[in-house]
Structure formats: structure tokens, C-alpha cells
Write a protein that holds these residues in place. Sequence first.
Motif, PDB file in Angstrom:
ATOM      1  N   VAL A 247     -25.936  -5.298 -28.940  1.00 15.79           N
ATOM      2  CA  VAL A 247     -27.080  -6.171 -29.197  1.00 15.79           C
ATOM      3  C   VAL A 247     -28.268  -5.308 -29.605  1.00 15.79           C
ATOM      4  O   VAL A 247     -28.692  -4.433 -28.855  1.00 15.79           O
ATOM      5  CB  VAL A 247     -27.439  -7.011 -27.952  1.00 15.79           C
ATOM      6  CG1 VAL A 247     -28.734  -7.787 -28.174  1.00 15.79           C
ATOM      7  CG2 VAL A 247     -26.294  -7.956 -27.604  1.00 15.79           C
ATOM      8  N   GLU A 248     -28.810  -5.555 -30.792  1.00 15.79           N
ATOM      9  CA  GLU A 248     -29.961  -4.789 -31.273  1.00 15.79           C
ATOM     10  C   GLU A 248     -31.147  -5.717 -31.527  1.00 15.79           C
ATOM     11  O   GLU A 248     -30.987  -6.820 -32.035  1.00 15.79           O
ATOM     12  CB  GLU A 248     -29.604  -4.041 -32.558  1.00 15.79           C
ATOM     13  CG  GLU A 248     -28.527  -2.989 -32.375  1.00 15.79           C
ATOM     14  CD  GLU A 248     -28.337  -2.158 -33.635  1.00 15.79           C
ATOM     15  OE1 GLU A 248     -29.324  -1.621 -34.151  1.00 15.79           O
ATOM     16  OE2 GLU A 248     -27.186  -2.076 -34.107  1.00 15.79           O
ATOM     17  N   ARG A 257     -33.333 -19.156 -22.412  1.00 16.90           N
ATOM     18  CA  ARG A 257     -31.898 -19.281 -22.205  1.00 16.90           C
ATOM     19  C   ARG A 257     -31.064 -18.438 -23.161  1.00 16.90           C
ATOM     20  O   ARG A 257     -29.892 -18.175 -22.896  1.00 16.90           O
ATOM     21  CB  ARG A 257     -31.486 -20.752 -22.348  1.00 16.90           C
ATOM     22  CG  ARG A 257     -32.078 -21.665 -21.297  1.00 16.90           C
ATOM     23  CD  ARG A 257     -31.788 -23.117 -21.638  1.00 16.90           C
ATOM     24  NE  ARG A 257     -30.361 -23.326 -21.911  1.00 16.90           N
ATOM     25  CZ  ARG A 257     -29.884 -24.370 -22.598  1.00 16.90           C
ATOM     26  NH1 ARG A 257     -30.712 -25.273 -23.093  1.00 16.90           N
ATOM     27  NH2 ARG A 257     -28.582 -24.494 -22.779  1.00 16.90           N
ATOM     28  N   ARG A 258     -31.633 -18.035 -24.284  1.00 16.25           N
ATOM     29  CA  ARG A 258     -30.851 -17.358 -25.312  1.00 16.25           C
ATOM     30  C   ARG A 258     -31.571 -16.111 -25.807  1.00 16.25           C
ATOM     31  O   ARG A 258     -32.790 -16.003 -25.741  1.00 16.25           O
ATOM     32  CB  ARG A 258     -30.595 -18.287 -26.507  1.00 16.25           C
ATOM     33  CG  ARG A 258     -29.856 -19.570 -26.171  1.00 16.25           C
ATOM     34  CD  ARG A 258     -29.706 -20.416 -27.430  1.00 16.25           C
ATOM     35  NE  ARG A 258     -29.011 -21.666 -27.158  1.00 16.25           N
ATOM     36  CZ  ARG A 258     -29.615 -22.794 -26.831  1.00 16.25           C
ATOM     37  NH1 ARG A 258     -30.937 -22.825 -26.716  1.00 16.25           N
ATOM     38  NH2 ARG A 258     -28.907 -23.891 -26.616  1.00 16.25           N
ATOM     39  N   ILE A 259     -30.776 -15.212 -26.338  1.00 11.88           N
ATOM     40  CA  ILE A 259     -31.278 -14.023 -27.024  1.00 11.88           C
ATOM     41  C   ILE A 259     -30.790 -14.079 -28.465  1.00 11.88           C
ATOM     42  O   ILE A 259     -29.581 -14.178 -28.713  1.00 11.88           O
ATOM     43  CB  ILE A 259     -30.760 -12.731 -26.365  1.00 11.88           C
ATOM     44  CG1 ILE A 259     -31.371 -12.524 -24.974  1.00 11.88           C
ATOM     45  CG2 ILE A 259     -30.996 -11.514 -27.262  1.00 11.88           C
ATOM     46  CD1 ILE A 259     -32.773 -11.972 -24.965  1.00 11.88           C
ATOM     47  N   LEU A 278     -27.047 -15.033 -28.366  1.00 11.85           N
ATOM     48  CA  LEU A 278     -26.319 -14.810 -27.125  1.00 11.85           C
ATOM     49  C   LEU A 278     -26.817 -15.774 -26.062  1.00 11.85           C
ATOM     50  O   LEU A 278     -28.028 -15.898 -25.838  1.00 11.85           O
ATOM     51  CB  LEU A 278     -26.541 -13.364 -26.660  1.00 11.85           C
ATOM     52  CG  LEU A 278     -25.846 -12.919 -25.378  1.00 11.85           C
ATOM     53  CD1 LEU A 278     -24.351 -12.723 -25.629  1.00 11.85           C
ATOM     54  CD2 LEU A 278     -26.481 -11.635 -24.857  1.00 11.85           C
ATOM     55  N   GLU A 279     -25.883 -16.478 -25.409  1.00 15.16           N
ATOM     56  CA  GLU A 279     -26.230 -17.308 -24.250  1.00 15.16           C
ATOM     57  C   GLU A 279     -26.334 -16.392 -23.027  1.00 15.16           C
ATOM     58  O   GLU A 279     -25.376 -15.706 -22.669  1.00 15.16           O
ATOM     59  CB  GLU A 279     -25.157 -18.368 -24.021  1.00 15.16           C
ATOM     60  CG  GLU A 279     -24.952 -19.331 -25.177  1.00 15.16           C
ATOM     61  CD  GLU A 279     -26.067 -20.357 -25.275  1.00 15.16           C
ATOM     62  OE1 GLU A 279     -26.815 -20.520 -24.277  1.00 15.16           O
ATOM     63  OE2 GLU A 279     -26.181 -21.000 -26.337  1.00 15.16           O
ATOM     64  N   LEU A 280     -27.484 -16.380 -22.382  1.00  8.65           N
ATOM     65  CA  LEU A 280     -27.694 -15.440 -21.290  1.00  8.65           C
ATOM     66  C   LEU A 280     -26.853 -15.770 -20.051  1.00  8.65           C
ATOM     67  O   LEU A 280     -26.458 -14.860 -19.318  1.00  8.65           O
ATOM     68  CB  LEU A 280     -29.171 -15.384 -20.911  1.00  8.65           C
ATOM     69  CG  LEU A 280     -30.044 -14.500 -21.806  1.00  8.65           C
ATOM     70  CD1 LEU A 280     -31.503 -14.658 -21.436  1.00  8.65           C
ATOM     71  CD2 LEU A 280     -29.617 -13.047 -21.728  1.00  8.65           C
ATOM     72  N   GLU A 284     -21.907 -15.311 -23.949  1.00  4.89           N
ATOM     73  CA  GLU A 284     -21.129 -15.637 -25.135  1.00  4.89           C
ATOM     74  C   GLU A 284     -22.045 -15.619 -26.348  1.00  4.89           C
ATOM     75  O   GLU A 284     -23.187 -16.068 -26.292  1.00  4.89           O
ATOM     76  CB  GLU A 284     -20.478 -17.017 -24.988  1.00  4.89           C
ATOM     77  CG  GLU A 284     -19.415 -17.069 -23.905  1.00  4.89           C
ATOM     78  CD  GLU A 284     -18.770 -18.435 -23.809  1.00  4.89           C
ATOM     79  OE1 GLU A 284     -19.193 -19.354 -24.550  1.00  4.89           O
ATOM     80  OE2 GLU A 284     -17.834 -18.582 -22.997  1.00  4.89           O
ATOM     81  N   GLU A 285     -21.541 -15.096 -27.463  1.00  5.94           N
ATOM     82  CA  GLU A 285     -22.361 -14.980 -28.663  1.00  5.94           C
ATOM     83  C   GLU A 285     -21.810 -15.840 -29.796  1.00  5.94           C
ATOM     84  O   GLU A 285     -20.622 -16.170 -29.830  1.00  5.94           O
ATOM     85  CB  GLU A 285     -22.451 -13.529 -29.137  1.00  5.94           C
ATOM     86  CG  GLU A 285     -21.180 -12.998 -29.753  1.00  5.94           C
ATOM     87  CD  GLU A 285     -21.365 -11.622 -30.376  1.00  5.94           C
ATOM     88  OE1 GLU A 285     -20.771 -11.383 -31.438  1.00  5.94           O
ATOM     89  OE2 GLU A 285     -22.079 -10.783 -29.794  1.00  5.94           O
TER      90      GLU A 285
END
Length: 345
Positions: A247-248, A257-259, A278-280, A284-285
Motif C-alpha cells: 500500500v503506497e 472505514r477505507r483507505i 482497502l477496507e480497514l 480486503e482490497e
Amino acid sequence: MTDLQEEHHVPSAVRWRFLAVVTAAVVGGSVFYGVSSFQDYRERSAAAPGVALETSGPPPAGGYVMFRNTASGAGYGHIGTVPLTEPGGPRRLEDTACDRIYASAAVRSCLQTTPGVMTTFSDVVLDADGNTLDSWPLPGIPSRTRVSPDGSLIASTAFVTGHSYAGTGFSTETRITGVDGTDHGNIEDFALLVDGTRVTAADRNMWGVTFSADGDTFYATAASGNATWLVRGSLSARTLTALRDGVECPSLSPDGRRIAFKKEVSGSATPHWRVAVLELDSLEEAVLGETRSVDDQIEWLDDATVLYGLPRDGAPGDSDIWSLSLAGGEPELFLEHAWSPAIVR
């Protein structure tokens, strides 16, 4: 090697791929970078205006997009704003020029380059009216910046030279500073924990901070050896805990909630980054529908839409901001001749 490293192992030939895009500028040194940037700035500033402008005044009410204006004309490189309801309308430009800009409702972080015999770099903190509150030097070429949701914390990343472990001769330095003057320092000095084990290798690098709303938690990218990780940081504990690999430049969604991040998919020395989310809670991405390479720290328009900058084809120094829905579909042009978006409500 840890389980996280084994899952997303990266060939050693691309150990520093995340820095490849700035190789030409860094190798030439900061003086060359500053002079060439200033020449480009002068040429573009002298050109005819490339967008419709409105008379000066306060930022738009009801929410706005703040960005770096990349349209030709006297405001090239300056802070711009447009209403969220009309991003394609006339833009309001300010007197301040930035290489990178980010903002909350109360505070802005403006990364600047000042050319000269010895080119210097700085992070200038502005209030909502554009007045300077504080500033501090950066150790190298500006890269990323973020402001916490409440405007109390600022993170800045710069490219630096001279670290012996970096095969290309440069690395990153990311610092977090309180608007009240509290210096949390270089987050490279925080304890980096992977699978419960502290990583103490000299080649640790961290970049791309994004803040949670609690005033203590943040997320960033950490790298060492052949691996990169999404880390969750704590200012009070001075720790960085790896959550997963690959992850960058993370960006936390407004609901926390997400990235959103850029995911390297080429596996070669020439990077190609896809937009992913990504779901924190589950880690899962999902890789989204943008197929062009996105080298940017993504911004959230809302909980269902992301924004990012892409260079404009055939126009060096110019760029556009695009939007992409998490629900699917093609990317859409959101704001022409712009870079480094920040949503302010």
C-alpha cells in the motif's frame, strides 16, 4: 522474512521504485531543480490565461476544492479554489504559489520551492484567509503533505539525498508538526513493528501520511528492504504498526472505514500504479477502473468517490484532476489544469 513480506514480495531490482519518478530532479541536485522549476514557472506565468478567473474574494461558501493551479497565465502554480457545486466554473486564485497544497477548513499546508544560489524548500502554514501562521524548512524536494481534519497537525514528506543505504542516493523524510508548535519529529524515528517484531534496519523510509479524526492516529507507507507496508501510527505511543503489504500513499475516507491508495502492478523497474481501495476492517482490497498510472496521494470527494491528478498529455508542467466512483465506471474529468486537490467543507 515475515508473513507480510512473503505475501507481497518485491524483486530487489525495483527496491526503490517509489522514488523513480523523481530521479532526474534529485540527481541534478536541488540547485538545478530550483532553477529549472523557476524558469518553467516564469514561462507559464507569462503566457495568456488558460482558464476563466473570477475577481478575488473569500473562498466559496458551502464547500470548495482547493488545488494548485496549473493553467497558464499569471496565476500558474498559485492556490486556486472552485465551489464543489461548480468545479468547472471560474476559479479564484490567491497570491501564494505552492508545489503542493492541502487544507482543512481552518489551516493550509503549502509546500514551496525558493530558487536561488542555494535553492531552499519550506512548508508554509496558512490560515483560512491565506495569511502566514508559521513556516519551517524542508530537507529536500517537496513531495506530499496532509492536514488533520481539525487542522491541528501537518505532515510533510520531502525527498532527501545522502543516505548511504539508498542505492539511488536519495530517500524520504516525513515529519509531523502541530500547528501549536509541537514537533512530533521524523516518523522514521518511531518504532516500526511488523508481525510484532521491531524493524530497525537503516534503510527504513516512511511517506504519505493521512490523519484520522482522533488527533492521535494516522496511516502512512513504510518501506524497508524489498517490502512496503501500510502502517497505522500513534503519535502518543510513537509507534508504526504494519497492517498489510503493498500500500503506497494511503488516504483515509471521510467515514474512516477505507483507505484509498496507489498499488504498484508492473513488477518491473518502471512503476505502474493503479488506484485501489482497502477496507480497514477486513483488509480486503479492490482495484478500481483507472488503467493509467496514477502517481498521486488520492483525495476523497465523498465516501463513494475519489480524486487524483494526472499529467496532461503533451503539456509538461500541466495536469488535470480526475474523479472515479467506487461503484465502478470510467474515470471522469473533474477539474482541468489543476493538481493537488483538497476538499474543504
